[in-house]
Design a protein around this motif. Structure first.
Motif, PDB file in Angstrom:
ATOM      1  N   VAL A  11      71.827  89.988  60.592  1.00  0.00           N
ATOM      2  CA  VAL A  11      71.727  90.462  59.200  1.00  0.00           C
ATOM      3  C   VAL A  11      70.545  89.831  58.472  1.00  0.00           C
ATOM      4  O   VAL A  11      70.370  88.610  58.454  1.00  0.00           O
ATOM      5  CB  VAL A  11      73.035  90.175  58.425  1.00  0.00           C
ATOM      6  N   ILE A  12      69.753  90.696  57.860  1.00  0.00           N
ATOM      7  CA  ILE A  12      68.676  90.280  56.968  1.00  0.00           C
ATOM      8  C   ILE A  12      69.093  90.528  55.524  1.00  0.00           C
ATOM      9  O   ILE A  12      68.935  89.673  54.664  1.00  0.00           O
ATOM     10  CB  ILE A  12      67.376  91.056  57.297  1.00  0.00           C
ATOM     11  N   SER A  13      69.660  91.704  55.283  1.00  0.00           N
ATOM     12  CA  SER A  13      70.079  92.062  53.925  1.00  0.00           C
ATOM     13  C   SER A  13      71.276  92.993  54.005  1.00  0.00           C
ATOM     14  O   SER A  13      71.507  93.638  55.026  1.00  0.00           O
ATOM     15  CB  SER A  13      68.934  92.761  53.178  1.00  0.00           C
ATOM     16  N   VAL A  14      72.024  93.061  52.908  1.00  0.00           N
ATOM     17  CA  VAL A  14      73.161  93.987  52.862  1.00  0.00           C
ATOM     18  C   VAL A  14      73.561  94.206  51.404  1.00  0.00           C
ATOM     19  O   VAL A  14      73.428  93.312  50.562  1.00  0.00           O
ATOM     20  CB  VAL A  14      74.358  93.451  53.684  1.00  0.00           C
ATOM     21  N   ASN A  15      73.987  95.419  51.108  1.00  0.00           N
ATOM     22  CA  ASN A  15      74.480  95.726  49.769  1.00  0.00           C
ATOM     23  C   ASN A  15      75.852  95.095  49.541  1.00  0.00           C
ATOM     24  O   ASN A  15      76.584  94.804  50.490  1.00  0.00           O
ATOM     25  CB  ASN A  15      74.602  97.236  49.592  1.00  0.00           C
ATOM     26  N   MET A  16      76.191  94.899  48.295  1.00  0.00           N
ATOM     27  CA  MET A  16      77.502  94.373  47.903  1.00  0.00           C
ATOM     28  C   MET A  16      77.833  94.952  46.530  1.00  0.00           C
ATOM     29  O   MET A  16      76.991  94.911  45.624  1.00  0.00           O
ATOM     30  CB  MET A  16      77.463  92.841  47.850  1.00  0.00           C
ATOM     31  N   TYR A  17      79.041  95.487  46.365  1.00  0.00           N
ATOM     32  CA  TYR A  17      79.340  96.183  45.113  1.00  0.00           C
ATOM     33  C   TYR A  17      79.403  95.229  43.917  1.00  0.00           C
ATOM     34  O   TYR A  17      78.893  95.547  42.841  1.00  0.00           O
ATOM     35  CB  TYR A  17      80.653  96.966  45.220  1.00  0.00           C
ATOM     36  N   LYS A  18      80.011  94.065  44.121  1.00  0.00           N
ATOM     37  CA  LYS A  18      80.170  93.165  42.970  1.00  0.00           C
ATOM     38  C   LYS A  18      78.818  92.574  42.544  1.00  0.00           C
ATOM     39  O   LYS A  18      77.853  92.560  43.306  1.00  0.00           O
ATOM     40  CB  LYS A  18      81.162  92.045  43.290  1.00  0.00           C
ATOM     41  N   ASP A  19      78.789  92.116  41.308  1.00  0.00           N
ATOM     42  CA  ASP A  19      77.617  91.442  40.728  1.00  0.00           C
ATOM     43  C   ASP A  19      76.374  92.334  40.681  1.00  0.00           C
ATOM     44  O   ASP A  19      75.245  91.848  40.693  1.00  0.00           O
ATOM     45  CB  ASP A  19      77.282  90.154  41.505  1.00  0.00           C
ATOM     46  N   GLY A  20      76.565  93.650  40.670  1.00  0.00           N
ATOM     47  CA  GLY A  20      75.436  94.560  40.548  1.00  0.00           C
ATOM     48  C   GLY A  20      74.488  94.539  41.735  1.00  0.00           C
ATOM     49  O   GLY A  20      73.304  94.866  41.604  1.00  0.00           O
ATOM     50  N   MET A  21      75.005  94.173  42.901  1.00  0.00           N
ATOM     51  CA  MET A  21      74.134  94.022  44.070  1.00  0.00           C
ATOM     52  C   MET A  21      74.205  95.210  45.027  1.00  0.00           C
ATOM     53  O   MET A  21      74.003  95.076  46.226  1.00  0.00           O
ATOM     54  CB  MET A  21      74.467  92.720  44.803  1.00  0.00           C
ATOM     55  N   MET A  22      74.489  96.384  44.486  1.00  0.00           N
ATOM     56  CA  MET A  22      74.444  97.609  45.283  1.00  0.00           C
ATOM     57  C   MET A  22      73.447  98.577  44.669  1.00  0.00           C
ATOM     58  O   MET A  22      73.469  98.833  43.459  1.00  0.00           O
ATOM     59  CB  MET A  22      75.810  98.285  45.376  1.00  0.00           C
ATOM     60  N   LYS A  23      72.590  99.091  45.499  1.00  0.00           N
ATOM     61  CA  LYS A  23      71.700 100.165  45.081  1.00  0.00           C
ATOM     62  C   LYS A  23      71.628 101.152  46.238  1.00  0.00           C
ATOM     63  O   LYS A  23      71.112 100.839  47.311  1.00  0.00           O
ATOM     64  CB  LYS A  23      70.309  99.646  44.732  1.00  0.00           C
ATOM     65  N   ILE A  24      72.192 102.336  46.034  1.00  0.00           N
ATOM     66  CA  ILE A  24      72.229 103.359  47.077  1.00  0.00           C
ATOM     67  C   ILE A  24      70.808 103.804  47.409  1.00  0.00           C
ATOM     68  O   ILE A  24      69.980 103.998  46.526  1.00  0.00           O
ATOM     69  CB  ILE A  24      73.102 104.539  46.631  1.00  0.00           C
ATOM     70  N   GLY A  25      70.540 103.952  48.704  1.00  0.00           N
ATOM     71  CA  GLY A  25      69.197 104.293  49.161  1.00  0.00           C
ATOM     72  C   GLY A  25      68.391 103.083  49.584  1.00  0.00           C
ATOM     73  O   GLY A  25      67.274 103.214  50.082  1.00  0.00           O
ATOM     74  N   THR A  26      68.983 101.894  49.395  1.00  0.00           N
ATOM     75  CA  THR A  26      68.360 100.655  49.863  1.00  0.00           C
ATOM     76  C   THR A  26      69.300  99.969  50.845  1.00  0.00           C
ATOM     77  O   THR A  26      70.451 100.378  51.012  1.00  0.00           O
ATOM     78  CB  THR A  26      68.075  99.680  48.700  1.00  0.00           C
ATOM     79  N   VAL A  27      68.798  98.914  51.495  1.00  0.00           N
ATOM     80  CA  VAL A  27      69.635  98.138  52.415  1.00  0.00           C
ATOM     81  C   VAL A  27      70.043  96.806  51.776  1.00  0.00           C
ATOM     82  O   VAL A  27      70.389  95.850  52.463  1.00  0.00           O
ATOM     83  CB  VAL A  27      68.919  97.903  53.767  1.00  0.00           C
ATOM     84  N   GLY A  28      70.014  96.773  50.448  1.00  0.00           N
ATOM     85  CA  GLY A  28      70.495  95.604  49.724  1.00  0.00           C
ATOM     86  C   GLY A  28      69.461  94.512  49.567  1.00  0.00           C
ATOM     87  O   GLY A  28      68.266  94.690  49.855  1.00  0.00           O
ATOM     88  N   LYS A  29      69.940  93.368  49.086  1.00  0.00           N
ATOM     89  CA  LYS A  29      69.089  92.195  48.904  1.00  0.00           C
ATOM     90  C   LYS A  29      69.276  91.233  50.075  1.00  0.00           C
ATOM     91  O   LYS A  29      70.341  91.204  50.697  1.00  0.00           O
ATOM     92  CB  LYS A  29      69.444  91.481  47.597  1.00  0.00           C
ATOM     93  N   PRO A  30      68.255  90.422  50.387  1.00  0.00           N
ATOM     94  CA  PRO A  30      68.391  89.465  51.486  1.00  0.00           C
ATOM     95  C   PRO A  30      69.567  88.516  51.264  1.00  0.00           C
ATOM     96  O   PRO A  30      69.886  88.157  50.120  1.00  0.00           O
ATOM     97  CB  PRO A  30      67.062  88.700  51.456  1.00  0.00           C
ATOM     98  N   ILE A  31      70.221  88.135  52.358  1.00  0.00           N
ATOM     99  CA  ILE A  31      71.295  87.149  52.265  1.00  0.00           C
ATOM    100  C   ILE A  31      70.683  85.767  52.014  1.00  0.00           C
ATOM    101  O   ILE A  31      69.468  85.582  52.137  1.00  0.00           O
ATOM    102  CB  ILE A  31      72.163  87.142  53.541  1.00  0.00           C
ATOM    103  N   ALA A  32      71.517  84.806  51.685  1.00  0.00           N
ATOM    104  CA  ALA A  32      71.049  83.451  51.389  1.00  0.00           C
ATOM    105  C   ALA A  32      70.294  82.877  52.582  1.00  0.00           C
ATOM    106  O   ALA A  32      70.615  83.152  53.741  1.00  0.00           O
ATOM    107  CB  ALA A  32      72.235  82.562  51.047  1.00  0.00           C
ATOM    108  N   HIS A  33      69.288  82.067  52.284  1.00  0.00           N
ATOM    109  CA  HIS A  33      68.483  81.328  53.266  1.00  0.00           C
ATOM    110  C   HIS A  33      67.576  82.203  54.115  1.00  0.00           C
ATOM    111  O   HIS A  33      66.955  81.721  55.065  1.00  0.00           O
ATOM    112  CB  HIS A  33      69.380  80.461  54.168  1.00  0.00           C
ATOM    113  N   VAL A  34      67.524  83.507  53.803  1.00  0.00           N
ATOM    114  CA  VAL A  34      66.628  84.408  54.528  1.00  0.00           C
ATOM    115  C   VAL A  34      65.534  84.869  53.567  1.00  0.00           C
ATOM    116  O   VAL A  34      65.815  85.402  52.494  1.00  0.00           O
ATOM    117  CB  VAL A  34      67.392  85.623  55.098  1.00  0.00           C
ATOM    118  N   ASP A  35      64.294  84.607  53.958  1.00  0.00           N
ATOM    119  CA  ASP A  35      63.135  84.954  53.131  1.00  0.00           C
ATOM    120  C   ASP A  35      62.468  86.196  53.710  1.00  0.00           C
ATOM    121  O   ASP A  35      62.183  86.255  54.908  1.00  0.00           O
ATOM    122  CB  ASP A  35      62.151  83.782  53.117  1.00  0.00           C
ATOM    123  N   VAL A  36      62.252  87.191  52.859  1.00  0.00           N
ATOM    124  CA  VAL A  36      61.636  88.448  53.289  1.00  0.00           C
ATOM    125  C   VAL A  36      60.369  88.675  52.480  1.00  0.00           C
ATOM    126  O   VAL A  36      60.365  88.515  51.260  1.00  0.00           O
ATOM    127  CB  VAL A  36      62.601  89.641  53.095  1.00  0.00           C
TER     128      VAL A  36
END
Length: 595
Positions: free
Chosen positions: A374-399
């Motif tokens: 996993v590099i990034s993933v969407n999550m519904y809570k905290d406004g971290m979902m945007k359809i059409g994207t693959v989400g924001k990077p998980i912690a400790h992963v720099d993109v």
């Protein structure tokens, strides 16, 4: 018991101490679900470790594991191998004998555990050409092969447990845990080396993104556990105290999901497409007001936007749609499924919208075997979902995005390298950054959008760049199109080779009083069928510039599958193999410049 989790086998002991589930794993044998508790899982793992030591297995030895379907034995063996410092070599069951032989020799496999006679026949056929291979064991019982219970029997002698514990304590987080041979769309498999730390950090950093109820959740596992996506999730489920049920096969998912009532599933886009198409087909059979309400709800779902962005009136209608229509969708999928994690290929936004609208959230993510994954993933809570994207990077992963648009990744999840291939490893690394081979963008809010596969983006003879996966994803929104491969590198125009959705095509033919031949070849030669699919191509082309639209297409009579080597195990088209098989269609499209 370690105070913190730093090695992969630590997850099992963590679950034992914190949850001690009655059902840690559950597999169906002879039409009965058989549960394994956390305590039994750990005890069998230790028993098998002792048996492996009696066989002479040493830290650093490579043990191959091949299974036609996910099952409890795979996970027990994984625990047993890793805690004695050996290295697991998970292998896709569907690859060719030639690839079996290549991997066995390249990895210097000493022992092989497999699920059934069919796989045994493939493995034994090449074993004489593998000098390091000492023995093959099977999970199923049949006379030609030794059974894995023989190793468990050896391990009943508990005198070796002190040695197991000693080796376990000596295993370092940075030690090599597994070599995963990627079954990509082109070329020989390459061995991705992942350490305990690579995968452990990925589990711990992915965990906050999943809406799990600790100690009481259920998941249905069917994606191949030899793939790092599903395997990483298994460790995550152990960490969260989630019970893992194994689907009997992809064909029986519909039955199993109603038996298990999972809360969470990992999926690939192709499965969601099939589920959606099945639901729409049933809705099409309705009459009158029921049919009208069904498609009203579908249309509502396809317009879904998270966080109430469509306003109060839309949300009011959606509540009604959920009560009248979408509740039946949920019931068909077990009744308790709230989250699906999607990976391995691009997900059509319409699927994310309609399933999330139906209260089955789709969490689309992104990653590679080389990034554990996993590099990034969407999550519904905290406004971290945007359809059409693959989400924001998980912690400790720099993109970051390179000048040419390629996605570069740095983090503790990045592989140790390719096994026995320092040159190839060097080619994908720039300092600490791994070159993913994918092109993408990061928007102002930090969401990642994939725009194409760098190696698959091609240039026409007119000098125009084409991103085939964007076209393919658009075209697969049509219910007439099951699979599609966009071609045209070095040619004057883009074109496509298409595998129709034959079941839907036959349903359409019946409604429109077209002849329904028994074989697919006659069906795809029907001029009305060709004209109807042309309409679908024309519709998809509307979203692209004139230079990148599909100008011609040819239909194939075969269903593209894993078994005929046209799809990868995660159901992505194998570009080289498809063009090779349908070279006559390719040359028909480009007669002036054939291959």
């Amino acid at each position: 018991m370690p105070k913190e989790i730093t090695r992969l086998f630590d997850f099992a002991y963590y679950q034992l101490e914190n949850y001690n589930l009655d059902i840690a794993f559950c597999t169906k044998y002879n039409n009965e679900w058989v549960a394994t508790s956390t305590k039994d899982f750990v005890n069998k793992g230790n028993e098998l470790s002792r048996g492996l030591l009696k066989l002479g297995v040493k830290p650093g030895d490579k043990i191959a594991v091949i299974s036609s379907n996910n099952r409890t034995e795979w996970n027990i063996l994984d625990l047993a191998i890793l805690q004695i410092g050996a290295i697991s070599i998970p292998i896709y069951p569907t690859i060719s004998k030639e690839d079996y032989e290549y991997i066995f020799n390249h990895a210097e496999v000493t022992h092989c555990f497999l699920s059934d006679k069919e796989l045994y026949d493939k493995a034994i056929a090449v074993s004489k050409n593998v000098s390091t291979l000492k023995e093959i064991y099977s999970f199923d019982e049949f006379k030609e092969c030794k059974n894995w219970t023989e190793v468990l029997e050896l391990g009943k002698d508990e005198s070796l447990q002190a040695k197991v514990d000693s080796i376990k304590e000596s295993v370092s987080p940075n030690d090599l845990a597994t070599i995963i041979y990627t079954s990509g769309t082109t070329g020989r498999p390459k061995g991705v080396m992942l350490s305990h730390n690579n995968v452990v950090t990925n589990v711990l950093d992915s965990f906050p993104r999943l809406p799990l109820t600790l100690g009481s959740g259920r998941t249905l596992s069917f994606l191949p556990v030899c793939h790092i996506f599903e395997r990483m999730l298994h460790y995550l489920y152990q960490y969260s105290g989630t019970s893992i049920y194994f689907a009997e096969s992809i064909e029986k998912i519909g039955v199993n999901i109603k038996e298990v009532h999972p809360n969470l599933m990992s999926v690939v886009p192709r499965l969601l497409e099939k589920v959606y198409d099945g639901i729409i087909s049933k809705g099409s059979e309705l009459k009158g007001i029921k049919k009208m309400l069904f498609f009203w709800a579908v249309d509502l779902g396809l317009r879904y936007e998270p966080y109430g962005k469509n306003g109060w009136w839309y949300e009011t209608q959606l509540k009604l749609a959920n009560k009248l229509i979408f509740s039946k969708w949920r019931e068909a999928l077990g009744g308790e499924l709230t989250t699906m994690v999607s990976g391995s290929a691009a997900l059509q936004p319409r699927l994310a919208k309609v399933f999330t609208a139906a209260k089955m959230e789709i969490m689309e993510g992104y990653g590679l075997t080389e990034t554990s994954p996993v590099i990034s993933v969407n999550m519904y809570k905290d406004g971290m979902m945007k359809i059409g994207t693959v989400g924001k990077p998980i912690a400790h992963v720099d993109v970051k995005i390179a000048k040419d648009g390629e996605i570069l990744v740095k983090g503790p999840n990045v592989m140790l390298g390719y096994y026995k291939d320092p040159d190839r490893t060097a080619n994908v690394m720039s300092g600490d950054y791994f070159h993913t081979g994918d092109k993408g963008e990061i928007d102002s809010e930090g969401f990642i959008k994939i725009t194409g596969r760098k190696k698959e983006i091609f240039k026409t003879s007119g000098g125009k760049y084409i991103a085939p996966n964007l076209l393919e994803n658009e075209m697969k929104q049509s219910r007439f199109i099951e699979q599609i491969l966009v071609i045209g590198e070095g040619q004057k125009m883009p074109a496509a080779i298409i595998q129709p959705n034959f079941q839907f095509l036959r349903d359409w033919a019946k409604i429109h009083h077209e002849p329904i031949p028994g074989n697919n070849q006659d069906l795809i030669e029907n001029p009305h069928v060709i004209a109807r699919i042309q309409l679908e191509i024309d519709k998809g082309n509307e979203n692209f510039g004139k230079w990148e639209t599909i100008k011609r297409f040819e239909l194939t009579p075969d269903v593209w599958g894993i078994d005929n080597d046209l799809l990868t195990p995660t159901m992505k088209p194998k570009r080289f193999e498809i063009i090779k098989k349908y070279i006559h269609l390719y040359n028909k499209i480009y007669p002036d410049n054939p291959r």
